[in-house]
Motif scaffolding. Sequence first.
Motif, PDB file in Angstrom:
ATOM      1  N   ILE A 152      69.639  23.355  37.375  1.00 50.67           N
ATOM      2  CA  ILE A 152      69.306  24.191  38.527  1.00 50.67           C
ATOM      3  C   ILE A 152      70.268  23.825  39.648  1.00 50.67           C
ATOM      4  CG2 ILE A 152      67.565  24.726  40.271  1.00 50.67           C
ATOM      5  CD1 ILE A 152      65.453  24.469  38.128  1.00 50.67           C
ATOM      6  N   SER A 153      71.014  24.818  40.092  1.00 50.47           N
ATOM      7  CA  SER A 153      72.144  24.563  40.981  1.00 50.47           C
ATOM      8  C   SER A 153      71.735  24.214  42.398  1.00 50.47           C
ATOM      9  CB  SER A 153      73.080  25.775  41.004  1.00 50.47           C
ATOM     10  OG  SER A 153      72.390  26.938  41.457  1.00 50.47           O
ATOM     11  N   HIS A 154      70.700  24.876  42.927  1.00 44.70           N
ATOM     12  CA  HIS A 154      70.292  24.600  44.296  1.00 44.70           C
ATOM     13  C   HIS A 154      68.910  25.177  44.555  1.00 44.70           C
ATOM     14  CE1 HIS A 154      72.239  28.546  44.510  1.00 44.70           C
ATOM     15  NE2 HIS A 154      71.699  28.768  45.697  1.00 44.70           N
ATOM     16  N   MET A 155      68.412  24.975  45.764  1.00 46.47           N
ATOM     17  CA  MET A 155      67.009  25.229  46.065  1.00 46.47           C
ATOM     18  C   MET A 155      66.689  26.680  46.375  1.00 46.47           C
ATOM     19  SD  MET A 155      66.788  23.539  49.854  1.00 46.47           S
ATOM     20  CE  MET A 155      67.811  24.120  51.216  1.00 46.47           C
ATOM     21  N   HIS A 156      67.675  27.553  46.528  1.00 45.36           N
ATOM     22  CA  HIS A 156      67.364  28.952  46.810  1.00 45.36           C
ATOM     23  C   HIS A 156      66.545  29.549  45.674  1.00 45.36           C
ATOM     24  CE1 HIS A 156      70.725  29.691  50.010  1.00 45.36           C
ATOM     25  NE2 HIS A 156      69.651  29.124  50.515  1.00 45.36           N
ATOM     26  N   SER A 157      65.600  30.406  46.032  1.00 43.78           N
ATOM     27  CA  SER A 157      64.572  30.808  45.075  1.00 43.78           C
ATOM     28  C   SER A 157      65.041  31.814  44.038  1.00 43.78           C
ATOM     29  CB  SER A 157      63.351  31.365  45.813  1.00 43.78           C
ATOM     30  OG  SER A 157      63.714  32.336  46.767  1.00 43.78           O
ATOM     31  N   ASP A 158      66.281  32.305  44.128  1.00 50.27           N
ATOM     32  CA  ASP A 158      66.818  33.082  43.013  1.00 50.27           C
ATOM     33  C   ASP A 158      67.466  32.170  41.974  1.00 50.27           C
ATOM     34  OD1 ASP A 158      68.806  32.601  45.028  1.00 50.27           O
ATOM     35  OD2 ASP A 158      70.140  34.038  44.061  1.00 50.27           O
ATOM     36  N   HIS A 159      67.426  30.860  42.203  1.00 47.64           N
ATOM     37  CA  HIS A 159      67.932  29.867  41.253  1.00 47.64           C
ATOM     38  C   HIS A 159      66.830  28.871  40.879  1.00 47.64           C
ATOM     39  CE1 HIS A 159      72.160  31.161  41.790  1.00 47.64           C
ATOM     40  NE2 HIS A 159      71.681  31.532  42.972  1.00 47.64           N
ATOM     41  N   LEU A 160      66.095  28.425  41.882  1.00 49.60           N
ATOM     42  CA  LEU A 160      64.916  27.596  41.665  1.00 49.60           C
ATOM     43  C   LEU A 160      63.697  28.495  41.874  1.00 49.60           C
ATOM     44  CD1 LEU A 160      63.187  25.086  41.346  1.00 49.60           C
ATOM     45  CD2 LEU A 160      63.807  24.422  43.660  1.00 49.60           C
ATOM     46  N   SER A 161      63.223  29.079  40.802  1.00 43.22           N
ATOM     47  CA  SER A 161      62.144  30.067  40.862  1.00 43.22           C
ATOM     48  C   SER A 161      60.810  29.405  40.546  1.00 43.22           C
ATOM     49  CB  SER A 161      62.413  31.204  39.878  1.00 43.22           C
ATOM     50  OG  SER A 161      61.277  32.025  39.718  1.00 43.22           O
ATOM     51  N   TYR A 162      59.987  29.206  41.571  1.00 46.23           N
ATOM     52  CA  TYR A 162      58.678  28.594  41.334  1.00 46.23           C
ATOM     53  C   TYR A 162      57.758  29.476  40.496  1.00 46.23           C
ATOM     54  CZ  TYR A 162      59.561  24.432  44.099  1.00 46.23           C
ATOM     55  OH  TYR A 162      60.066  23.230  44.538  1.00 46.23           O
ATOM     56  N   PRO A 163      57.778  30.814  40.638  1.00 42.49           N
ATOM     57  CA  PRO A 163      56.969  31.627  39.710  1.00 42.49           C
ATOM     58  C   PRO A 163      57.361  31.424  38.252  1.00 42.49           C
ATOM     59  CG  PRO A 163      57.564  32.928  41.624  1.00 42.49           C
ATOM     60  CD  PRO A 163      58.335  31.646  41.726  1.00 42.49           C
ATOM     61  N   THR A 164      58.670  31.273  38.001  1.00 40.70           N
ATOM     62  CA  THR A 164      59.126  31.011  36.631  1.00 40.70           C
ATOM     63  C   THR A 164      58.664  29.644  36.158  1.00 40.70           C
ATOM     64  OG1 THR A 164      61.082  32.416  36.946  1.00 40.70           O
ATOM     65  CG2 THR A 164      61.164  30.789  35.161  1.00 40.70           C
ATOM     66  N   LEU A 165      58.859  28.627  36.988  1.00 38.26           N
ATOM     67  CA  LEU A 165      58.518  27.264  36.582  1.00 38.26           C
ATOM     68  C   LEU A 165      57.010  27.058  36.479  1.00 38.26           C
ATOM     69  CD1 LEU A 165      61.180  25.260  38.608  1.00 38.26           C
ATOM     70  CD2 LEU A 165      61.219  25.897  36.191  1.00 38.26           C
ATOM     71  N   LYS A 166      56.248  27.831  37.217  1.00 39.25           N
ATOM     72  CA  LYS A 166      54.786  27.761  37.099  1.00 39.25           C
ATOM     73  C   LYS A 166      54.349  28.139  35.686  1.00 39.25           C
ATOM     74  CE  LYS A 166      50.525  29.511  39.205  1.00 39.25           C
ATOM     75  NZ  LYS A 166      49.966  30.396  40.270  1.00 39.25           N
ATOM     76  N   THR A 167      54.962  29.202  35.156  1.00 37.74           N
ATOM     77  CA  THR A 167      54.654  29.619  33.789  1.00 37.74           C
ATOM     78  C   THR A 167      55.114  28.566  32.778  1.00 37.74           C
ATOM     79  OG1 THR A 167      54.828  31.954  34.392  1.00 37.74           O
ATOM     80  CG2 THR A 167      55.046  31.417  32.059  1.00 37.74           C
ATOM     81  N   VAL A 168      56.314  28.037  32.988  1.00 37.97           N
ATOM     82  CA  VAL A 168      56.860  27.044  32.061  1.00 37.97           C
ATOM     83  C   VAL A 168      56.015  25.768  32.048  1.00 37.97           C
ATOM     84  CG1 VAL A 168      58.831  25.526  31.632  1.00 37.97           C
ATOM     85  CG2 VAL A 168      59.201  27.928  32.221  1.00 37.97           C
TER      86      VAL A 168
END
Length: 578
Positions: free
Chosen positions: A192-208
Amino acid sequence: MNCILGYVVMAAQAAKTVLTLDAEAVRALKVGINFVKNPEDRKCFIIYKDQDGVRACRNQCKHQGGLFMKDIEDLHERTVRCTKHNWKLDVKAMQYVNPPDSFMQDELGLELVELNPPDPWLTDPRGAQELEAGEVTITYLTHACMQLKLGQRTMLFDPWLTGPAFARGWWLLHQPPEDSFERLCKADLVYISHMHSDHLSYPTLKTVSKKRPDLPIYVGDTSRPVFWYLEKSGITLTNINVVPFGVWQNIDEHLRFMILMDGVHPEMDTCVVVEYKGHMILNTVDCTRPNGGRLPTGVDVMMSDFAGGASGFPMTFTGGKYTEIWKAEFIRNERKKLLNYKAQLVKSLQPKIYCPFAGYFVEAHPSDLYIKTTNTKNNPDDLNALIKKNSPGITTWTPKPGSVLDLGVALKDPSRKAGQIESPNSAKTYKDSWDFSLYLDELSLAIDAEFFQHKSWIPFYYNWAGFKNYNLVIRVIETNDDFEPVFGGYDYLVDFLDLSFPPRRPDRAHAYLEIKNRIGVMRHVVKHGLLWDNLYIGFQNRISRDPDVYHHRFWNHFQIELPTTGPDWDLFLQNCSG
């Protein structure tokens, strides 16, 4: 007497001379500003000379890496103007004067030796081995998310597979393949390159996290931690690895990767080099000046962003010069500059194959139709055409979701076209529906938070934010989706000179910003202590300013430097009831 110029870039350094002036060249320096090029690499430096001596710096703006030119408005021969965004640098003081109170320029001394980082990817070099068909494949999933199969391992970049980014401003343009979450959950490692939410996606990681909380995730050691919000998010991820810059991370005998920092935003942005059996894949992601401009050349595959449009400026600005005609012309010029920069970067690095990606988002919500219409983005085909014109030996690859590049096959083909496998005809390329209500309802929950019933939340929040001693007054107005004030919403002033909250603007001279924020997003940001990128990059506000000056210190603080621990609203309510 000869003169040598130098400066410090980052840690893990090796000495290098960047410019030498012989005695004649030193005598030829005029009083005032001198632009001097190194005849070997054509890099330009600025040397300022007056009765007090000589000062020098690299000809590179610290905002977004633009070149400086003479400022025709300066009658005292002290300032230079950036050709990208008109930032001005007082070379005598090495201080930026527009915007005021922003950066100091990195100055070169005299006796001047540059301390540059070495090219760390050359550490422990490995010769390229022949690849079998299917041994190394790259599959495009969506936006900035790629799946790399590297021998027996799989690696994913920046998985944003569901939900919005930047609160509710960005939505996926491309439909990820149906098995994307399965691919992610089975990955051996994720970058994960950086904290912007189009790269660090909390909705995605919530599912994972519900299926594989121990998914190995790797991030760079940025000063603002990439996962600074993880604990607050309530998501459980147990295998996050923060690694130093410029050091190979060995995964197995054939696979390793190295994370590099951005030269313009080292506090938050990174890029990555992946190597398998001596074959390199370079992903510069969103970096403005990846690794300070020093990158490996001749890699097998290079990928980068291309689209532009990842800012509220100028679309969300109103009043003064910000007419629709001015905005359209500015956006057109900026997109062209970005296209030319990317084409030049590709030409200088000479990868065998180049892939434009990380620009496939859309302002899909109906309330953002104006932004969607105004915020035109670059077309990857235009960039590919420019690359082919300037660098005919470089092959371009512009995949659709599910498309695959088989590197072993491609490298055996002189044209590099073999090995590009299109996604199935049945695969869907573009999303045509988004679950808006699920995410907007979550944002709206903050509107009725109990602490907003007490007007004293305003000083509590801004004291928590910690920005002060700056001559700026802002007016914040809570609005509906159409940026009209809402009944019962707050409309307040903050004076950052003394961090006061006056009923009217002060009589003294001061800079002024008026910011209209959509109430659901603003209160969500305030409640959870989130960065204002959600408002600014997410197009969730409208801004006017007087004078029309960018206040770097203010925006940098609220977009990057807010405390990593959110406001204690429980304590606030206790104090209110006590």
